[in-house]
Write an enzyme that holds these catalytic residues in place. Sequence first.
Site, PDB file in Angstrom:
ATOM      1  N   ARG D  92       0.823  -1.210   0.000  1.00  0.00           N
ATOM      2  CA  ARG D  92       0.000   0.000   0.000  1.00  0.00           C
ATOM      3  C   ARG D  92       0.862   1.267   0.000  1.00  0.00           C
ATOM      4  O   ARG D  92       0.547   2.243  -0.681  1.00  0.00           O
ATOM      5  CB  ARG D  92      -0.918   0.007   1.224  1.00  0.00           C
ATOM      6  CG  ARG D  92      -1.693   1.288   1.327  1.00  0.00           C
ATOM      7  CD  ARG D  92      -2.763   1.215   2.388  1.00  0.00           C
ATOM      8  NE  ARG D  92      -3.362   2.525   2.599  1.00  0.00           N
ATOM      9  CZ  ARG D  92      -4.336   2.774   3.462  1.00  0.00           C
ATOM     10  NH1 ARG D  92      -4.825   1.803   4.205  1.00  0.00           N
ATOM     11  NH2 ARG D  92      -4.827   3.990   3.584  1.00  0.00           N
ATOM     12  N   ASN D 146     -10.720  -4.159  -0.753  1.00  0.00           N
ATOM     13  CA  ASN D 146     -10.715  -3.057  -1.716  1.00  0.00           C
ATOM     14  C   ASN D 146      -9.788  -3.349  -2.876  1.00  0.00           C
ATOM     15  O   ASN D 146      -8.833  -4.091  -2.721  1.00  0.00           O
ATOM     16  CB  ASN D 146     -10.264  -1.765  -1.024  1.00  0.00           C
ATOM     17  CG  ASN D 146     -11.439  -1.073  -0.372  1.00  0.00           C
ATOM     18  OD1 ASN D 146     -12.546  -1.133  -0.870  1.00  0.00           O
ATOM     19  ND2 ASN D 146     -11.182  -0.427   0.759  1.00  0.00           N
ATOM     20  N   CYS D 167     -19.219  -2.033   1.605  1.00  0.00           N
ATOM     21  CA  CYS D 167     -18.348  -0.923   1.981  1.00  0.00           C
ATOM     22  C   CYS D 167     -19.048  -0.142   3.076  1.00  0.00           C
ATOM     23  O   CYS D 167     -20.276  -0.055   3.088  1.00  0.00           O
ATOM     24  CB  CYS D 167     -18.121  -0.042   0.750  1.00  0.00           C
ATOM     25  SG  CYS D 167     -17.157   1.424   1.098  1.00  0.00           S
ATOM     26  N   HIS D 197     -16.832   3.750  -3.636  1.00  0.00           N
ATOM     27  CA  HIS D 197     -15.985   4.936  -3.393  1.00  0.00           C
ATOM     28  C   HIS D 197     -16.242   6.028  -4.431  1.00  0.00           C
ATOM     29  O   HIS D 197     -15.392   6.895  -4.649  1.00  0.00           O
ATOM     30  CB  HIS D 197     -14.493   4.571  -3.331  1.00  0.00           C
ATOM     31  CG  HIS D 197     -14.129   3.856  -2.063  1.00  0.00           C
ATOM     32  ND1 HIS D 197     -12.846   3.631  -1.665  1.00  0.00           N
ATOM     33  CD2 HIS D 197     -14.916   3.324  -1.068  1.00  0.00           C
ATOM     34  CE1 HIS D 197     -12.843   2.970  -0.512  1.00  0.00           C
ATOM     35  NE2 HIS D 197     -14.082   2.773  -0.133  1.00  0.00           N
ATOM     36  N   TYR D 250     -14.921  10.186  -0.737  1.00  0.00           N
ATOM     37  CA  TYR D 250     -13.845   9.917  -1.704  1.00  0.00           C
ATOM     38  C   TYR D 250     -13.934  10.794  -2.950  1.00  0.00           C
ATOM     39  O   TYR D 250     -12.957  10.939  -3.675  1.00  0.00           O
ATOM     40  CB  TYR D 250     -13.850   8.446  -2.132  1.00  0.00           C
ATOM     41  CG  TYR D 250     -13.261   7.525  -1.109  1.00  0.00           C
ATOM     42  CD1 TYR D 250     -11.907   7.199  -1.132  1.00  0.00           C
ATOM     43  CD2 TYR D 250     -14.039   6.983  -0.092  1.00  0.00           C
ATOM     44  CE1 TYR D 250     -11.366   6.349  -0.184  1.00  0.00           C
ATOM     45  CE2 TYR D 250     -13.512   6.133   0.867  1.00  0.00           C
ATOM     46  CZ  TYR D 250     -12.168   5.818   0.811  1.00  0.00           C
ATOM     47  OH  TYR D 250     -11.618   4.997   1.748  1.00  0.00           O
TER      48      TYR D 250
END
Lengths: 436, 436, 436, 436
Positions: D92, D146, D167, D197, D250
């Site tokens: 990440r 995700n 989510c 998102h 987001y």
Amino acid sequence: MKIVVIGGGSSYTPELVEGIILRADQINVEKIVFVDIESGKEKLEIIGALAKRMIKKSELSIQVDLTFNRIEAITDADFVLTQFRVGGLDARANDERIPLTYDVIGQETVGPGGFAKALRTIPVILDLCKEIENYASDAWLINFTNPAGMVTEAVHKYTSVKAIGLCNVPINMKEMTANILAVDREAVTMSFAGLNHLVYATNVTVNGVDQMPTLIEGIAEGRNMNMRNIHDAPWEKDFLLALKALPCPYHRYYYMMDEMLVEEKQAALEGGTRAEQVKEIERALFEVYKNPALKEKPKELEERGGALYSEAAISLIASIVSDDDAIHTVNVPNNGAISNLPDDVVVEVTCTVNQSGAKPIRIGPLPPELNGLIQQIKAFEVLTIEAAVTGSKEKALLALTMNPFVPSSKVAKALLEDLLEANKPYLPQFFNKECS
Amino acid sequence: MKIVVIGGGSSYTPELVEGIILRADQINVEKIVFVDIESGKEKLEIIGALAKRMIKKSELSIQVDLTFNRIEAITDADFVLTQFRVGGLDARANDERIPLTYDVIGQETVGPGGFAKALRTIPVILDLCKEIENYASDAWLINFTNPAGMVTEAVHKYTSVKAIGLCNVPINMKEMTANILAVDREAVTMSFAGLNHLVYATNVTVNGVDQMPTLIEGIAEGRNMNMRNIHDAPWEKDFLLALKALPCPYHRYYYMMDEMLVEEKQAALEGGTRAEQVKEIERALFEVYKNPALKEKPKELEERGGALYSEAAISLIASIVSDDDAIHTVNVPNNGAISNLPDDVVVEVTCTVNQSGAKPIRIGPLPPELNGLIQQIKAFEVLTIEAAVTGSKEKALLALTMNPFVPSSKVAKALLEDLLEANKPYLPQFFNKECS
Amino acid sequence: MKIVVIGGGSSYTPELVEGIILRADQINVEKIVFVDIESGKEKLEIIGALAKRMIKKSELSIQVDLTFNRIEAITDADFVLTQFRVGGLDARANDERIPLTYDVIGQETVGPGGFAKALRTIPVILDLCKEIENYASDAWLINFTNPAGMVTEAVHKYTSVKAIGLCNVPINMKEMTANILAVDREAVTMSFAGLNHLVYATNVTVNGVDQMPTLIEGIAEGRNMNMRNIHDAPWEKDFLLALKALPCPYHRYYYMMDEMLVEEKQAALEGGTRAEQVKEIERALFEVYKNPALKEKPKELEERGGALYSEAAISLIASIVSDDDAIHTVNVPNNGAISNLPDDVVVEVTCTVNQSGAKPIRIGPLPPELNGLIQQIKAFEVLTIEAAVTGSKEKALLALTMNPFVPSSKVAKALLEDLLEANKPYLPQFFNKECS
Amino acid sequence: MKIVVIGGGSSYTPELVEGIILRADQINVEKIVFVDIESGKEKLEIIGALAKRMIKKSELSIQVDLTFNRIEAITDADFVLTQFRVGGLDARANDERIPLTYDVIGQETVGPGGFAKALRTIPVILDLCKEIENYASDAWLINFTNPAGMVTEAVHKYTSVKAIGLCNVPINMKEMTANILAVDREAVTMSFAGLNHLVYATNVTVNGVDQMPTLIEGIAEGRNMNMRNIHDAPWEKDFLLALKALPCPYHRYYYMMDEMLVEEKQAALEGGTRAEQVKEIERALFEVYKNPALKEKPKELEERGGALYSEAAISLIASIVSDDDAIHTVNVPNNGAISNLPDDVVVEVTCTVNQSGAKPIRIGPLPPELNGLIQQIKAFEVLTIEAAVTGSKEKALLALTMNPFVPSSKVAKALLEDLLEANKPYLPQFFNKECS
């Protein structure tokens, strides 16, 4: 006379050999020794073989030696020429690419790239100078290794070696000026003042007549005033007219920072940085050098940059040897030449050269439009040299923060960490502190 | 004693009146004259009325006069205080907004904004100084008008007026230092060196003990070291530790150029630039001033910035009047204080003050980490002053090109054209050349 | 047959006249009427005189009329050609420059520049269409006015006029393709799909053989696939190979947004934006047109862009007149041609043309790599058209926010305010709401 | 009932266990199996021990198993919950940092970071689904991993597993809406439409009364409408009013791209990217989990983000089990719900849920201001999924080029090379093509 070339396996060396042959009437070389490190063995041998073929063809009796033993080479040398590159082109690629990740121009000699190169190079040249002090204390060190100003300043500040830093920018500016003015280079009189890769021609005359306006006009019309390795962004004419001095090609990085950054980023996306292009050029050059039928400097070498480099070097040596008080633009301690700067910093200025070395022709104070930038860069250089010698992260951080390409102390800190990490094998002064 | 305030209709004036009242034991003022231009009549009258109410409440017998006749006001003055703003807040809004269109920080005192302000202001102060030479040749000029360093330097270079430039940054740095160290301001000894809005505290002691490390620690932990009008970007601790000096709040524009630019652009998109915010604050302040029941400096004035401004000004006047050799940090000609700078440029340094004026306490050479930036900015200032006086577009272009916020000579040229055009009514030296 | 040209004083008109002369065997024009506004009188007369000289030389009997009376001109017209520019080149310069102050590409047809142009243009064309509905309800409207897609969509959504939008991009792409493949243009078969200035060639064959790979190879090698007015940034070969379709030259703004922005900013700093260059070209062109000895389209017109524009226009008219079902790529309502888009939006697609108009050849669904961008831009267009018709600032803000050049809703809002302010005289729908 | 948690060693797991305990009246769990990979053994054991202590305290008889054997775990499962992270937080950190070197927002779920995460994750989930097809073909897959939308779409397109993507954004938007409107969450009715998102609340009512204007007013005044892990840039009020829909937190990355990029760059310079902050939070959390006295979800877990995640998950499972037709906003195939999108793409929409799964409530066509962005991102997702499954560099390059954070195909190509190289161990589909 014995000439030693440190970094003899460089692709530039045939240029130097040609110069020695062409000036054989002025400098009587008996022996040339090419020194390199063991990992450069293959290149050194190719260069050595080519040099021998060139000399044989010239019918001169100059001995060519190749060695990895630096002390042996140096012993009793008259001139030690330094043109080595610590870390090679891979390190240069890092110098150019890492700063770009922070939107900062890298540039291998004047920006954070030059900073990293100085950190790698200065400890090596100081080691070499210790050997010269011990084994050839009368020898002249002629330094071509970049950043040539900082490297030469470190030698003067930390050793007793007789050193002159040399760059082919001033001689090329003179050559291009002659082309623009359509006269012979010898007919042009130019005064230079500034720092290495930050030098201005402050005065240009032909037969005593000021030619600066004509020269600026020519440049504004697109006549060439650039080096091969610099993006040829056009100069703003009104600015040059106001400046009343001719900036060197590298000044583009300061006076067109936005354009040059964009160009470097674009180049990195497309064809690779300059280092990556040079790698390819070098690979091809050594293929050419290998050809046993080749007995002269091949014309492909001109692609590589470095025009007139040998001309500058050999004529400088000739002046020292012949004690002729000729004019050369070189890097030496200021000693009052530019009165706004301290005595002990190295500047690139017009000098008279004889067997006692290079003496600057006094300039006096620089006007504010030149002085502002030169002071800023010299402060950056002084701090960089101190960081390179002591391994002080504090000095290194101060140096990077004040580099004009770096927008903030936060970027400076992050960039410093990345540069130190990427150069770890070459920076014992920062990483092996307990051992020093 | 007669004090004349040029720009008397300023929203800051009540601060000054309060100082005169509070220090009545040290300076015995008989008359204050507030001068302004006719278009500022309404504000001048509001301020005048408030000043009279404040003095009446204090039971002092000080006469307050209001006038548009500058010569009459100046005649026989002992002190002339300048706090005018040529072009008002609309011009300031241009100073801040126009550079942003080129991704350049405007900033009304240190960037291209300060450059434009200097071009507008210097001709006006030189006119005023001619009048002082003629009608009050013994008077002291205490200049608060920004860019205070450049304005004061112009006065010293082009007139014979006795002038001192004053800024509230050093006194506020000392106050905030005292807060961080948790001692009284009087207990702190600080030395300052640099230029206006580019000054460093180079030394901080309490009872002879160096407190710089503690102070930097405090700042790194987020303790306040900022002025109200500057975005409070946090300092990089390692950088401050390496610098071993405390930069002033305005240094953020240089050491955090990226963050400050982003913030200025965001502010311009959202709530308006600082000028636009100040307009609103001023409008509200004058509403408060109008209230006939108000007989003291209202606390809302603190919103406006300018803390300790009156304290600095009145104590400086008191030192001149009482000849007490007290320490003040003010803007005066260098005269050797900072040995890397010429004698005739104005610097902001710690001085002793008595009836013959302010004498800098010698600093010697600045270390490279301070000198690089100061030289660069001083060169920018010297060229800006020359452009402001002569109307030379060449000097103006050189000045802007070397400002560190400006990325290239091409941007400098385009920005110069825009700034000259936007300020045309205030720049006769550039536009009415045939008349001068 | 009567052809009316709205904006007859355009510098492009001689191109059109030439086309009418060259295709006299296919279209039998009796009368051409050039209409313009009174402030364009001088240009209209120059063009009119040149047109008459050209026709006289051709020995055709075509009547040429000049008028400011639009209704009179339109009455009984067979074809109305629109090539006017509301606000002229000054408005275009604003379209290009204002967005750059926010680091946003302006671009007069596809970016915020095209957005502003649509707001100015759509009310004017709708007024014209009302007149056509009343005075020439059988006439065809051939629209060249940019942004041609949005303008044509507005006509279809809000009037009953028979309208086709025409652009010279597809015909030029075909011409350049023929050059690269080294065949005649007639030998190339190409299918186009997309929006105006956002059209892709999805298929290229010669004699039934797919030539897309060869074509992409040629473009990657630097063969020309560009219009004169677009910076010729090179295409990324791997991207084209992956796309398996040929983007139009304007796609550079989307697929090389960073490079194009940099180039526009640099151009604005140096030689002026495209509008400012075009002004100079036009001034020179009209000087040439004035010459009474000139009796043909001068070759200087090619400098102006617009290659093959007349070829496209006259051959389209010929197909309508002759009912020949020939293939043309034009802007018409989608009506199911691209199945991912609604029926009522205008698309630029390959059509068959006859006397009932242009009928799209069905394409089906676009693949995601084409559909993503086309949907985004079509949404921007639909909202822009709605804003242009209603004067809704909300729709305008939504449109600008979703333009890919605009990085945020905050920039969109500030930019919208600036564009509306700069275009105030041309935007009654936003400013005179009480009157409408 | 048997629930299997893939990635059981996640720091979020205690949240899930708490949910199972609190809803024990609705869902009767007999066995929970936590599965993880061997390198996660320590974390798995800490979580397992804490879960057992929590259940023991609850006095429920639920068996907790820990295993590395995925097939054994899955066999006969009723629900398989996926919350694994391929490559962990180090991957990440790369996802976030590498794009920043090209001035591109990384963002681990919606930008090039989410792209890289999809390439790593999709092959793993497809492998898992093959096992579910073989060993638990009736099980429901509830996917939290995700980018949840793309992962769920891949499952639907390439397997027969019954899958729902979940989510916590919609449930949190509803909770924050209730807070702003000062009513209970149950009192609020909201419709959601969009992608994971990238979801909008298109309708907000309380007791049938439209509350959208009040809600937007509240957000414009600074009321919280954000997730813990997103920089809280304020919304532009006029934009929200024009949009007439509530974007999810987001959406800031799209509608405030400039601010978010600046913030990510600043964060990377200063305190580290989000991944680097999360590493530290996780380290501390596991210290807390280890404490044998801890028998409940510790409050420190809230720091981690993930609020209401368990509430959403367990209530979804309860609706499936109890067949109650309750309303949930989840990720399922479109099947006509949004009429501008194809049937087979996964969307995040309001659904009714019962034992046959989740059925979208029909929305019809999205208006252009929502459709433009959603089409663009869906095209990016479709291409990313195809690249993840096939290892096609062409599809990957097309996907990245069309991501709105990526300014050009050249940046896309360079960034793709860097991301593939950095993720090499996790991308056999790109690097081991001969084996597949």
